[in-house]
Motif scaffolding. Structure first.
Motif, PDB file in Angstrom:
ATOM      1  N   PRO A 219       0.882  -1.329   0.058  1.00 45.46           N
ATOM      2  CA  PRO A 219      -0.033  -0.029  -0.113  1.00 45.46           C
ATOM      3  C   PRO A 219       0.994   1.250   0.105  1.00 45.46           C
ATOM      4  O   PRO A 219       0.297   2.414  -0.138  1.00 45.46           O
ATOM      5  N   VAL A 220       2.060   1.138  -0.073  1.00 46.30           N
ATOM      6  CA  VAL A 220       2.964   2.323   0.274  1.00 46.30           C
ATOM      7  C   VAL A 220       3.220   2.932  -1.222  1.00 46.30           C
ATOM      8  O   VAL A 220       3.318   2.574  -2.215  1.00 46.30           O
ATOM      9  N   LEU A 221       3.065   4.474  -0.936  1.00 47.06           N
ATOM     10  CA  LEU A 221       3.284   5.162  -2.205  1.00 47.06           C
ATOM     11  C   LEU A 221       4.659   5.483  -2.060  1.00 47.06           C
ATOM     12  O   LEU A 221       5.130   6.062  -1.181  1.00 47.06           O
ATOM     13  N   ARG A 222       5.370   5.490  -3.363  1.00 43.82           N
ATOM     14  CA  ARG A 222       6.975   5.696  -3.276  1.00 43.82           C
ATOM     15  C   ARG A 222       6.981   6.993  -4.504  1.00 43.82           C
ATOM     16  O   ARG A 222       6.559   6.781  -5.296  1.00 43.82           O
TER      17      ARG A 222
ATOM     18  N   LEU B 156       3.435  18.234  -0.411  1.00 43.06           N
ATOM     19  CA  LEU B 156       2.530  17.221   0.709  1.00 43.06           C
ATOM     20  C   LEU B 156       3.289  16.206   1.283  1.00 43.06           C
ATOM     21  O   LEU B 156       2.901  16.062   2.620  1.00 43.06           O
ATOM     22  N   LEU B 157       4.268  15.601   0.836  1.00 43.24           N
ATOM     23  CA  LEU B 157       4.969  14.682   1.350  1.00 43.24           C
ATOM     24  C   LEU B 157       5.989  15.515   2.459  1.00 43.24           C
ATOM     25  O   LEU B 157       6.094  14.644   3.495  1.00 43.24           O
ATOM     26  N   ALA B 158       6.380  16.418   2.359  1.00 41.70           N
ATOM     27  CA  ALA B 158       7.238  17.218   3.186  1.00 41.70           C
ATOM     28  C   ALA B 158       6.262  17.900   4.316  1.00 41.70           C
ATOM     29  O   ALA B 158       6.821  18.020   5.625  1.00 41.70           O
TER      30      ALA B 158
ATOM     31  N   SER C 267      -8.624  15.770   1.338  1.00 42.18           N
ATOM     32  CA  SER C 267      -8.789  17.386   1.227  1.00 42.18           C
ATOM     33  C   SER C 267      -9.452  17.569   2.558  1.00 42.18           C
ATOM     34  O   SER C 267      -9.447  16.794   3.486  1.00 42.18           O
ATOM     35  N   GLU C 268      -9.080  18.951   2.876  1.00 41.69           N
ATOM     36  CA  GLU C 268      -9.633  19.588   4.037  1.00 41.69           C
ATOM     37  C   GLU C 268      -8.913  19.204   5.149  1.00 41.69           C
ATOM     38  O   GLU C 268      -9.402  18.662   6.257  1.00 41.69           O
ATOM     39  N   PRO C 269      -7.385  19.456   5.483  1.00 37.42           N
ATOM     40  CA  PRO C 269      -6.620  20.086   4.344  1.00 37.42           C
ATOM     41  C   PRO C 269      -6.428  18.973   3.248  1.00 37.42           C
ATOM     42  O   PRO C 269      -6.547  17.599   3.644  1.00 37.42           O
ATOM     43  N   TYR C 270      -5.531  19.567   2.357  1.00 35.95           N
ATOM     44  CA  TYR C 270      -4.978  18.461   1.293  1.00 35.95           C
ATOM     45  C   TYR C 270      -3.601  17.847   2.033  1.00 35.95           C
ATOM     46  O   TYR C 270      -2.943  18.385   2.400  1.00 35.95           O
ATOM     47  N   ARG C 271      -3.850  16.417   1.937  1.00 30.60           N
ATOM     48  CA  ARG C 271      -2.576  15.636   2.331  1.00 30.60           C
ATOM     49  C   ARG C 271      -2.612  14.212   1.765  1.00 30.60           C
ATOM     50  O   ARG C 271      -3.670  13.832   1.265  1.00 30.60           O
ATOM     51  N   LEU C 272      -1.546  13.507   2.031  1.00 27.28           N
ATOM     52  CA  LEU C 272      -1.635  12.331   1.484  1.00 27.28           C
ATOM     53  C   LEU C 272      -1.656  10.990   2.752  1.00 27.28           C
ATOM     54  O   LEU C 272      -1.334  11.243   3.907  1.00 27.28           O
ATOM     55  N   THR C 273      -2.670  10.196   2.610  1.00 28.04           N
ATOM     56  CA  THR C 273      -3.300   9.550   3.757  1.00 28.04           C
ATOM     57  C   THR C 273      -2.481   8.021   3.923  1.00 28.04           C
ATOM     58  O   THR C 273      -2.544   7.579   4.840  1.00 28.04           O
ATOM     59  N   GLU C 274      -1.865   7.783   2.755  1.00 24.78           N
ATOM     60  CA  GLU C 274      -1.157   6.422   2.829  1.00 24.78           C
ATOM     61  C   GLU C 274       0.326   6.288   3.540  1.00 24.78           C
ATOM     62  O   GLU C 274       0.899   7.337   3.586  1.00 24.78           O
ATOM     63  N   ASP C 275       0.612   5.144   3.559  1.00 25.34           N
ATOM     64  CA  ASP C 275       2.334   5.108   3.953  1.00 25.34           C
ATOM     65  C   ASP C 275       3.151   5.768   2.880  1.00 25.34           C
ATOM     66  O   ASP C 275       2.693   5.172   1.610  1.00 25.34           O
ATOM     67  N   CYS C 276       4.210   6.539   2.905  1.00 26.25           N
ATOM     68  CA  CYS C 276       4.715   7.061   1.964  1.00 26.25           C
ATOM     69  C   CYS C 276       6.310   6.904   2.089  1.00 26.25           C
ATOM     70  O   CYS C 276       6.727   7.136   3.252  1.00 26.25           O
ATOM     71  N   GLU C 277       6.931   6.634   1.068  1.00 27.32           N
ATOM     72  CA  GLU C 277       8.451   6.988   1.116  1.00 27.32           C
ATOM     73  C   GLU C 277       8.744   7.921  -0.078  1.00 27.32           C
ATOM     74  O   GLU C 277       8.154   7.812  -1.118  1.00 27.32           O
ATOM     75  N   ALA C 278       9.709   8.655   0.175  1.00 24.39           N
ATOM     76  CA  ALA C 278      10.418   9.690  -0.619  1.00 24.39           C
ATOM     77  C   ALA C 278      11.799   9.652  -0.622  1.00 24.39           C
ATOM     78  O   ALA C 278      12.363   9.928   0.258  1.00 24.39           O
ATOM     79  N   ASP C 279      12.473   9.513  -1.750  1.00 27.73           N
ATOM     80  CA  ASP C 279      13.908   9.595  -1.636  1.00 27.73           C
ATOM     81  C   ASP C 279      14.419  10.740  -1.029  1.00 27.73           C
ATOM     82  O   ASP C 279      15.562  10.772  -0.129  1.00 27.73           O
ATOM     83  N   PHE C 280      14.211  11.996  -1.338  1.00 28.82           N
ATOM     84  CA  PHE C 280      14.655  13.354  -0.499  1.00 28.82           C
ATOM     85  C   PHE C 280      14.360  13.132   1.008  1.00 28.82           C
ATOM     86  O   PHE C 280      15.216  13.753   1.467  1.00 28.82           O
ATOM     87  N   LEU C 281      13.347  12.750   1.465  1.00 32.22           N
ATOM     88  CA  LEU C 281      13.016  12.333   2.815  1.00 32.22           C
ATOM     89  C   LEU C 281      13.741  11.429   3.425  1.00 32.22           C
ATOM     90  O   LEU C 281      14.380  11.591   4.606  1.00 32.22           O
ATOM     91  N   ASP C 282      13.959  10.364   2.642  1.00 30.66           N
ATOM     92  CA  ASP C 282      14.702   9.244   3.439  1.00 30.66           C
ATOM     93  C   ASP C 282      16.212   9.733   3.288  1.00 30.66           C
ATOM     94  O   ASP C 282      16.846   9.407   4.601  1.00 30.66           O
ATOM     95  N   LEU C 283      16.719  10.275   2.454  1.00 35.15           N
ATOM     96  CA  LEU C 283      18.095  10.780   2.483  1.00 35.15           C
ATOM     97  C   LEU C 283      18.272  11.820   3.616  1.00 35.15           C
ATOM     98  O   LEU C 283      19.256  11.619   4.426  1.00 35.15           O
ATOM     99  N   ASP C 284      17.410  12.676   3.918  1.00 32.13           N
ATOM    100  CA  ASP C 284      17.260  13.906   4.774  1.00 32.13           C
ATOM    101  C   ASP C 284      17.342  13.090   6.292  1.00 32.13           C
ATOM    102  O   ASP C 284      18.094  13.398   7.157  1.00 32.13           O
ATOM    103  N   ARG C 285      16.445  11.950   6.308  1.00 32.13           N
ATOM    104  CA  ARG C 285      16.467  11.256   7.654  1.00 32.13           C
ATOM    105  C   ARG C 285      17.740  10.600   7.934  1.00 32.13           C
ATOM    106  O   ARG C 285      18.169  10.441   9.226  1.00 32.13           O
ATOM    107  N   ASP C 286      18.446  10.114   7.123  1.00 32.41           N
ATOM    108  CA  ASP C 286      19.663   9.465   7.200  1.00 32.41           C
ATOM    109  C   ASP C 286      20.768  10.013   7.319  1.00 32.41           C
ATOM    110  O   ASP C 286      22.004   9.542   7.465  1.00 32.41           O
TER     111      ASP C 286
END
Length: 406
Positions: free
Chosen positions: A246-249, A280-282, A323-342
């Motif tokens: 179910p993850v959005l990548r 929205l990922l950030a 919506s209300e507010p606009y957001r992503l509801t599923e588990d997500c992975e993002a290369d820029f966020l993963d890099l920042d975390r590590d």
């Protein structure tokens, strides 16, 4: 709160009553063309979306705050043709001094509610207002006739939309997904099922986007197909993305256009959609349309513009975009966020291997520029503080190190 400018226009466009307003105007033209006569159509919250009347009468009405965007719910304005009709769900007539607000006591208002013919929800109020001295005894009957015409047209329009969606989506989606699918109306009716009979003729309750477990134990996935409320239902057990992943990548580093993987399908997003998803990922708590417009387009960004982009993006993300507010509801992975975390735990040379370039290079969206600069600066500090001379040389020699990727 009253609606102004873009918010009013967005509310008009989103209203299911938008396409019956011309019909209502025509059917009541003779009754509302004289002096001191006005016709309103509100939404279900009491905002006046459309106001029709002779020019001089409109100027007088504005002084009583009877103008497009004004809020006339009972909570906001007390007893009134619009507000009390909404509160009771029945036709209501208010004579002059019976109004709660003194500014409206010069008018007699007659309101009648308009309900959705499919699910019965209250859509808004049709209101005929005239000078108190010019009270029309047949106003209730006239409005009721117009209301019946509007409801009939809404029903016919719903059937046309269902037929259009069947033609446009069903065959293509069934082939793409290779699974059992159905089109479901907002009231839960199954409009079309392929193969026939795999779902009951009506779902329990109103459809809600996302994974759903039916009373009999069958898993389905519900996604909105159109602003009118039609839904795509697919058999959950047949979808790898539903049951397994179910993850959005999201991949946006070094790419002008981001790549997203959703339920086993890979999509290359356009530039604007890449920017919106990155933002929205950030900001996992979400953003309203005004804040998101500023992050994408700058201080002059218009909420109505970003809403249009989000509506198109929903075709890719489906129920994952809330919506209300606009957001992503599923588990997500993002290369820029993963890099920042590590950054604090991963060796500097490995971090550079994972950094093919800045986030969405070339994007001028203010929010993306800030994310891009922040990541590049943090990576620079990490590399230069690592004490690894070879890694520092690699960083300094890379083209995206100049200007820190901004």
């Amino acid at each position: 709160m009253p609606l102004v400018d873009d918010d009013l226009e967005h509310r008009r466009q989103a209203s299911p009553l938008a396409h019956v307003w011309p019909l209502l105007r025509r059917s009541l033209a003779n009754a509302t063309s004289g002096p001191s006569q006005l016709l309103f159509l509100s939404d279900a919250e009491g905002h006046l979306l459309w106001v029709e009347g002779e020019h001089a009468t409109l100027r007088v009405a504005e002084r009583a705050h009877l103008l497009p965007g004004a809020l006339w719910s009972e909570d906001a304005a007390g007893t009134s043709g619009v507000g009390t009709t909404l509160a009771t769900g029945r036709p209501f007539q208010v004579f002059g001094s019976e109004h709660f607000l003194s500014a409206a006591t010069a008018f007699t208002c007659t309101g009648t509610p308009i309900h959705d013919p499919g699910d019965g929800r209250l859509l808004g109020v049709l209101d005929f207002t005239c000078a108190a001295r010019d009270w029309q005894p047949l106003a209730v009957a006239l409005l009721d006739t117009a209301r019946r015409l509007a409801v009939s047209e809404l029903g016919a329009s719903r059937l046309r939309e269902e037929a259009r969606v069947r033609t446009r989506y069903v065959d293509r989606l069934a082939k793409r997904l290779g699974t059992r699918s159905a089109i479901v109306a907002p009231d839960g009716r199954v409009v079309h099922a392929d193969p026939p009979g795999w779902l009951p003729s009506r779902l329990p309750g109103k459809p809600a986007e996302g994974p759903v477990l039916l009373p009999g134990g069958q898993a389905i996935l519900v996604e909105r197909l159109s602003a009118g409320g039609l839904f795509l239902v697919t058999a959950g057990s047949d979808l790898d993305g539903f049951a397994v992943d179910p993850v959005l990548r999201f991949r946006g580093l070094g790419r002008a256009r981001a790549i997203v993987e959703v339920a086993g399908t890979t999509h290359e997003l356009g530039r604007r959609h890449s920017e919106i998803v990155a933002l929205l990922l950030a900001e996992r708590g979400g953003m309203n349309a005004k804040a998101l417009a500023a992050e994408v387009y700058g201080p002059q960004g218009r909420p109505i513009t970003v809403r249009a982009e989000l509506a198109r993006l929903r075709a890719v993300l489906g129920h994952r975009l809330a919506s209300e507010p606009y957001r992503l509801t599923e588990d997500c992975e993002a290369d820029f966020l993963d890099l920042d975390r590590d950054l604090s735990t991963c060796p500097a040379d490995v971090l550079l291997d994972r950094y093919p370039g800045p986030l969405l290079p070339g994007s001028t969206a203010p929010g993306v520029v800030a994310l891009r600069a922040r990541l590049a600066e943090r990576l620079r500090r990490r590399v230069e503080g690592s004490g690894d001379a070879d890694t520092v040389i690699r960083w300094e020699g890379s083209p995206h190190a100049r200007g820190h990727g901004t």
